[in-house]
Design a protein around this motif. Sequence first.
Motif, PDB file in Angstrom:
ATOM      1  N   GLU A 126      73.386  46.622  53.636  1.00  0.00           N
ATOM      2  CA  GLU A 126      73.964  47.513  54.633  1.00  0.00           C
ATOM      3  C   GLU A 126      73.112  48.774  54.724  1.00  0.00           C
ATOM      4  O   GLU A 126      72.952  49.502  53.748  1.00  0.00           O
ATOM      5  N   TRP A 127      72.581  49.026  55.905  1.00  0.00           N
ATOM      6  CA  TRP A 127      71.622  50.111  56.077  1.00  0.00           C
ATOM      7  C   TRP A 127      72.200  51.466  55.712  1.00  0.00           C
ATOM      8  O   TRP A 127      71.525  52.307  55.119  1.00  0.00           O
ATOM      9  N   HIS A 128      73.467  51.706  56.050  1.00  0.00           N
ATOM     10  CA  HIS A 128      74.029  53.037  55.815  1.00  0.00           C
ATOM     11  C   HIS A 128      74.124  53.368  54.331  1.00  0.00           C
ATOM     12  O   HIS A 128      74.160  54.533  53.943  1.00  0.00           O
ATOM     13  N   LEU A 129      74.133  52.349  53.467  1.00  0.00           N
ATOM     14  CA  LEU A 129      74.218  52.591  52.030  1.00  0.00           C
ATOM     15  C   LEU A 129      72.878  53.021  51.428  1.00  0.00           C
ATOM     16  O   LEU A 129      72.817  53.402  50.269  1.00  0.00           O
ATOM     17  N   SER A 130      71.818  52.979  52.248  1.00  0.00           N
ATOM     18  CA  SER A 130      70.521  53.487  51.791  1.00  0.00           C
ATOM     19  C   SER A 130      70.290  54.931  52.230  1.00  0.00           C
ATOM     20  O   SER A 130      69.242  55.507  51.926  1.00  0.00           O
TER      21      SER A 130
END
Length: 248
Positions: free
Chosen positions: A225-229
Motif C-alpha cells: 500500500e503506497w500510503h504506508l510508505s
Amino acid sequence: MAGRLHIAEMNIAALLTPTGLPSPTIRQPLLTSPNHSPRHPTSIIALTEEGAPELRSAFWGLTPPWLKQLDRAPHCARLDALDSRPMYRDARHHRCLVPVTGIYIWMTQASGKQPFMVTHVDRRPLLLAGIRTFYPDPLQKTMPAHSSSSPRGRESFALITLESNALIAPFSDRLPAILEPESVSTWLSATTTPEEACALLSPAPLDALGIFPVSRAINAPSCQEWHLSHPVGPMRTAPRNDDTDTQQ
C-alpha cells in the motif's frame, strides 16, 4: 544492508539526461512497488552490446550459472568483496543501474524494528550501482548469444553496498552505492575495468540524502500500500552551519 526498495513511477529518459546517455530503449516497462523485495524481477538499466542504454527486468539475486540453489543468490555484494569472492568474479565485469525512489533500512528500538526510508533530499530518484550475470533458462537447451533482443538465459543482479555516510551510519552501517550522474557512463561501459569501476563508488555526499520513518506495516514484505510508505515523522538531513540537525 538494503533489504527492500521503494520504486515509484519515474521518467527514465529524464533521469538519464544528466548522465549524457541517450534515452533508453524500454524493453520492459518499469516495475514499481512501494515495498520491493529481493528474489523478484526488478527493473535495471544496462547497455546493449551496441552500447545503447536499455531498461529491462532482471532477477534480484545474483545467480551465476553454477549456482544450484536460488535461495542462496546474494541480493547485495560488498564492494570490498568483489575482487575476492568467486561469486562476483565474472559479474563485476558486467554492471547495471537500478533506478529507485527510496531505500529501506531498519533500526531496532525497544518497541521493535522501525523502518526508515533513505531518499535524495529533494526526493529525486536515485541510481544504484549493480553487478549482473546470466543463468541458464531451464526451458532452453543452450544459452543463446547475448544481444539487445536475446540475452544469455535469464539475467540476475546484486546491488553493491559500501559504508554509509555520517548521516545514515547511526541507522545502518552499510548502504547501496549511489552513482553520481557524471560517473554513470563510465560505470556502465564494457571498456571500464572492474578496478576502475569500483574507484567510482564512495559514500553519498553528506548533503545528498535524507532519512525519515515510515509505517511499521512496511516490515511485512506483503505490504504493498503506497500510503504506508509515506513519512510518519520529519526527514532528517545533514547538519548545516551550526545546526546539530536539520529536519524537513
